[in-house]
Design a protein around this motif. Structure first.
Motif: not given
Length: 160
Positions: A77-85, A91-97
């Motif tokens: 689950r946590v790694q799914s936030y950082f996958r290229k696809n 909002a989540k893109v902003g959070m991940v950055n």
């Protein structure tokens, strides 16, 4: 092409000026792909996450809590936030950055993870967690450029 952005991440007054600025950012972001550079510390934290059920917490570089989540398998689950696809909302893109640190809590079952997540969200009130009251969701701005005269609309559903 339909542009969508999250208005809830704006601070302060959500007036016309901020909507206009957001619109400009959205249009400019069409020409620039989202890039994410992972720090060595974050990459190491990701590799050490266990596959067990539990909760995860994302923090920014100042130590401010951004998000609390739960998972049957923390690692995937946590790694799914950082996958290229990864199919993330704006909002989540902003959070991940903003993520600089990840903390996890392993529990015995999914039910325990759900209860722990619920308690943490109520106690800590992270900015990227949505409290769904009356079926509310993130507020998005939508611009459909296929229309002869594109207009700005507010919507609660994500259009891609």
């Amino acid at each position: 092409m339909v542009y969508v952005a999250n208005l809830n991440t704006l601070q302060g007054n959500k007036g016309e000026t901020q909507r206009f600025i957001l619109l400009i950012v959205l249009i400019l972001s069409r020409f620039k792909s989202y890039t994410y550079t992972m720090t060595k510390l974050l990459a190491k934290q990701l590799s050490n996450i266990p596959p067990n059920p539990g909760t995860y917490e994302f923090y920014d570089s100042t130590g401010k809590l951004l998000y609390v989540g739960k998972a049957k398998s923390l690692k995937s689950r946590v790694q799914s936030y950082f996958r290229k696809n990864a199919d993330l909302s704006p909002a989540k893109v902003g959070m991940v950055n903003q993520i600089a640190e990840i903390k996890t809590s392993v529990v015995d079952s999914e039910n325990e993870a759900l209860l722990l997540e619920n308690n943490l969200i109520k106690q800590l009130q992270p900015p990227y967690n949505i409290v769904l009251k009356d079926d509310k969701n993130w507020l998005y701005i939508s611009i459909n450029l296929k229309d002869k005269y594109p207009r700005v609309d507010l919507t609660r559903r994500r259009v891609t």
